[in-house]
Design a protein around this motif. Structure first.
Motif, mmCIF file in Angstrom:
data_model
loop_
_atom_site.group_PDB
_atom_site.id
_atom_site.type_symbol
_atom_site.label_atom_id
_atom_site.label_comp_id
_atom_site.label_asym_id
_atom_site.label_seq_id
_atom_site.Cartn_x
_atom_site.Cartn_y
_atom_site.Cartn_z
ATOM 1 N N GLY A 1 1.904 7.433 -9.565
ATOM 2 C CA GLY A 1 1.485 8.807 -9.902
ATOM 3 C C GLY A 1 0.013 8.927 -9.417
ATOM 4 N N SER A 2 -0.872 8.103 -9.203
ATOM 5 C CA SER A 2 -2.347 8.118 -9.116
ATOM 6 C C SER A 2 -2.300 8.460 -7.416
ATOM 7 C CB SER A 2 -2.957 6.938 -9.305
ATOM 8 O OG SER A 2 -2.598 5.867 -8.608
ATOM 9 N N GLY A 3 -1.316 7.774 -6.633
ATOM 10 C CA GLY A 3 -1.587 7.975 -5.355
ATOM 11 C C GLY A 3 -2.850 6.985 -4.551
ATOM 12 N N ASN A 4 -3.262 6.249 -5.257
ATOM 13 C CA ASN A 4 -4.486 5.241 -4.949
ATOM 14 C C ASN A 4 -3.969 4.349 -3.872
ATOM 15 O OD1 ASN A 4 -6.056 6.620 -6.633
ATOM 16 N ND2 ASN A 4 -5.998 5.178 -8.166
ATOM 17 N N LEU A 5 -2.810 3.779 -4.145
ATOM 18 C CA LEU A 5 -2.313 2.678 -3.208
ATOM 19 C C LEU A 5 -1.890 3.240 -1.758
ATOM 20 C CD1 LEU A 5 -1.176 -0.059 -2.875
ATOM 21 C CD2 LEU A 5 1.131 0.468 -3.554
ATOM 22 N N GLN B 1 -3.751 5.622 -0.528
ATOM 23 C CA GLN B 1 -5.058 5.799 0.216
ATOM 24 C C GLN B 1 -5.698 4.530 0.471
ATOM 25 O OE1 GLN B 1 -7.655 8.143 -2.634
ATOM 26 N NE2 GLN B 1 -6.027 9.423 -3.258
ATOM 27 N N ALA B 2 -5.462 3.360 -0.319
ATOM 28 C CA ALA B 2 -6.040 2.215 0.152
ATOM 29 C C ALA B 2 -5.377 1.594 1.275
ATOM 30 C CB ALA B 2 -5.895 1.199 -1.159
ATOM 31 N N LEU B 3 -3.946 1.917 1.569
ATOM 32 C CA LEU B 3 -3.281 1.499 2.703
ATOM 33 C C LEU B 3 -3.290 2.260 3.988
ATOM 34 C CD1 LEU B 3 -0.114 -0.144 1.068
ATOM 35 C CD2 LEU B 3 -2.166 -1.283 1.752
ATOM 36 N N GLN B 4 -3.767 3.512 3.781
ATOM 37 C CA GLN B 4 -3.822 4.443 5.013
ATOM 38 C C GLN B 4 -4.672 3.911 6.154
ATOM 39 O OE1 GLN B 4 -4.819 8.434 4.049
ATOM 40 N NE2 GLN B 4 -4.085 9.147 5.917
ATOM 41 N N PRO B 5 -5.930 3.468 5.771
ATOM 42 C CA PRO B 5 -6.754 2.883 6.971
ATOM 43 C C PRO B 5 -6.160 1.637 7.748
ATOM 44 C CG PRO B 5 -7.887 3.410 4.998
ATOM 45 C CD PRO B 5 -6.658 3.363 4.625
ATOM 46 N N LEU B 6 -5.349 1.152 7.081
ATOM 47 C CA LEU B 6 -4.505 -0.259 7.921
ATOM 48 C C LEU B 6 -3.446 0.264 8.538
ATOM 49 C CD1 LEU B 6 -5.080 -2.807 4.851
ATOM 50 C CD2 LEU B 6 -6.355 -2.302 6.804
ATOM 51 N N GLY B 7 -3.010 1.575 8.239
ATOM 52 C CA GLY B 7 -1.727 2.156 9.029
ATOM 53 C C GLY B 7 -0.610 1.777 8.261
ATOM 54 N N TRP B 8 -0.554 1.801 7.188
ATOM 55 C CA TRP B 8 0.559 1.317 6.477
ATOM 56 C C TRP B 8 1.046 2.830 5.476
ATOM 57 C CZ3 TRP B 8 3.676 -3.306 4.885
ATOM 58 C CH2 TRP B 8 3.331 -4.308 5.844
ATOM 59 N N THR C 1 -5.474 0.492 -11.987
ATOM 60 C CA THR C 1 -4.774 1.606 -12.596
ATOM 61 C C THR C 1 -4.351 1.183 -13.898
ATOM 62 O OG1 THR C 1 -3.714 2.165 -10.500
ATOM 63 C CG2 THR C 1 -2.587 2.906 -12.601
ATOM 64 N N ASN C 2 -4.372 -0.208 -14.177
ATOM 65 C CA ASN C 2 -3.923 -0.725 -15.715
ATOM 66 C C ASN C 2 -5.085 -0.705 -16.507
ATOM 67 O OD1 ASN C 2 -1.227 -1.457 -14.591
ATOM 68 N ND2 ASN C 2 -1.864 -3.707 -14.795
ATOM 69 N N ALA C 3 -6.174 -0.857 -16.136
ATOM 70 C CA ALA C 3 -7.475 -0.752 -16.858
ATOM 71 C C ALA C 3 -7.783 0.715 -17.311
ATOM 72 C CB ALA C 3 -8.824 -1.086 -16.059
ATOM 73 N N TRP C 4 -7.383 1.901 -16.359
ATOM 74 C CA TRP C 4 -7.596 3.210 -16.886
ATOM 75 C C TRP C 4 -6.543 3.737 -17.842
ATOM 76 C CZ3 TRP C 4 -4.046 7.168 -16.359
ATOM 77 C CH2 TRP C 4 -4.507 8.446 -16.716
ATOM 78 N N ALA C 5 -5.203 3.044 -17.498
ATOM 79 C CA ALA C 5 -4.177 3.377 -18.488
ATOM 80 C C ALA C 5 -4.270 2.753 -19.833
ATOM 81 C CB ALA C 5 -2.899 2.790 -17.960
#
Length: 320
Positions: free
Chosen positions: A49-53, A55-62, A243-247
């Motif tokens: 739901g956060s979309g953070n993963l 964002q983190a993988l996009q620079p690596l082409g994933w 994400t877990n820390a935020w939740a």
């Protein structure tokens, strides 16, 4: 028979080479996709739901593709069939998968969640304790976390699994339908379905997992994928920990985030969220011992055919 001229042969070879090169980006894109299996209401739901993963993988082409499963057994089967690369399942489905030879390894675990599972009866039921389930029909699924809870709760009450009449179903919706039809005397569920049942019909909880089952979630993966992409798995866990820390500190906001994604009433998710501890932890000796105990319990009941050693199913390198 006419022969192909040298010039024409060179042209054809060039076209073939060009086609092969043109196909490479599509192949590379497919190889750079992380396929994640998840179930309703879990830490991976929140990460999705956060979309953070992404964002983190996009620079690596994933890229990331998400696949929802009704329960742990279906998810582990998808891992075994190479339909996904990574996913999560509760303790008992993971143990059953180990014994069945599923091609998956433990990478990490979540904190205990004993109040997220329960054995319950209708509010007006004359049954007041687990001991009174002797000879009664109980709805559950094969290899579910609540099946282990039921076995342990019966032992605690001086009964055995053979003292009840298990009514096996395939998913949580079937449990609710069977229970509400009055065709069984008791039922078993896990969150968010347990919380949903509590909100909708206020059943009497005979026993939750406290003191009997840790009800951990395990993060599992195809070992070959991990071997080839350790950096990607490390990024996944880094984002999951954030994400877990935020939740953990925002239970109401977590429920609001997940409600539209899962199609579940926010009141249900808030109840489930408030009794959960969101923390991903490495697999240690104590956790391995917990899992081994589950294997032993079901092996003695002849519900697991192989006395697998859980320690052999833990990925050798820490990735958290």
């Amino acid at each position: 028979m006419k022969t192909i001229s040298s010039q024409r042969r060179l042209v054809l070879q060039g076209l073939a080479a060009g086609a092969a090169v043109a196909a490479l980006p599509a192949l590379a894109a497919e190889e750079r996709t992380l396929r994640i299996g998840y179930q309703k209401f879990n830490t991976l739901n929140i990460l999705k739901g956060s979309g953070n993963l992404e964002q983190a993988l996009q620079p690596l082409g994933w890229k990331v593709k998400w696949f929802e499963f009704a329960a742990g057994p279906q998810l582990t089967e998808a891992l075994n069939g190479d339909a996904i690369d990574f996913g999560h399942a509760a303790d008992t489905p993971s143990a059953f998968a180990n014994a069945a030879g599923v091609n998956a390894v433990y990478l990490a675990a979540e904190q205990p969640y004993p109040k997220g599972i329960g054995i319950f009866v209708a509010q007006d039921s004359p049954i007041r304790s687990v001991k009174e389930l002797k000879g009664k029909k109980v709805a559950l699924g094969r290899g579910w976390n609540v099946q282990y809870l039921l076995v342990r709760a019966l032992e605690e009450a001086g009964l055995s699994y053979s003292d009840i009449v298990p009514v096996y179903v395939t998913n949580a919706a079937d449990v609710r339908a069977t229970f509400q039809s009055g065709n069984v005397d008791a039922a078993t569920l896990w969150d968010p379905y347990l919380a949903g049942q509590q909100v909708s019909t206020s059943p009497r909880i005979l026993r939750d997992g406290a003191g009997l089952s840790s009800n951990r979630t395990f993060h599992l993966a195809n070992p070959g994928f991990v071997d080839r992409n350790k950096n990607i798995i490390r990024i996944l866990f880094a984002e999951l920990k954030k994400t877990n820390a935020w939740a953990q500190s925002h239970p109401q906001e977590t429920a609001a985030l997940l409600a539209p994604q899962l199609g579940v009433d926010p009141k249900v998710l808030q109840l489930a969220t408030e009794r959960r501890n969101y923390t991903v932890v490495p697999i240690d000796a104590a956790i391995i011992a917990e899992q081994q105990q589950i294997v032993e319990v079901f092996y003695k009941l002849n519900l697991i055919k192989a006395q697998v050693q859980v320690k052999d199913k833990v990925y050798a390198e820490a990735l958290l």
